[in-house]
Motif scaffolding. Sequence first.
Motif: not given
Length: 150
Positions: A25-35, A38-42
Motif C-alpha cells: 500500500d506504499a504510495e510512490l511520489i512522482e519525480d518533480d522535474p523542478n526539484d 534532484e540529480d538531473p544527470g548529464l
Amino acid sequence: MSYCKQEGKDRIIFATKEDHEAPSDAELIEDDPNDPYEDPGLILPNGDINWNCPCLGGMASGPCGQQFKDAFSCFHYSKEEVKGSNCVENFRSMQECMQKYPELYPNENDNDSAPSGGADNAPTESTSADSLPTFSPDSTPAATENPAAS
C-alpha cells in the motif's frame, strides 16, 4: 508476525511470508522535474549540458575546463552527419591544454602494467596530437598516419 528491532543507528525489520503476500500500500511520489535537489544527470530536461554533473569527473573545471566545455558543447550540439566531425579543432585545443598538465590529466598510454620489451612496444617520438582522427572529404573518419611509427 513481523516486528522491528533497533540496533544502534540501524532499524531491522523482520517480515513474514504473509506480509509479502499482500499487495503493497506504499504510495510512490512522482519525480518533480523542478526539484533543485534532484540529480538531473548529464543532460538537463531542456537539453542543455549539466556542467555540475559528477559524471564529468570535474573536467569542466580546472585549467582546461573551458577547452573541455568548448569541445563537449560542440560535440553535443553537432548536427553533422558524422556527429562531432566539425569539432576536431576544439578537441585538439583541449588535448594540447591537457598535455601541459600531465599530473592532472595523465596520458592513458602511460600505463605501468603495459608489457615491456620488443620493438612493437617501443615508444615513438610522436605526440598525441599526431594521432587525432581526421575526416576525409566524404565525412567518414580515417586514422592519420604517424610517420614516426612507420
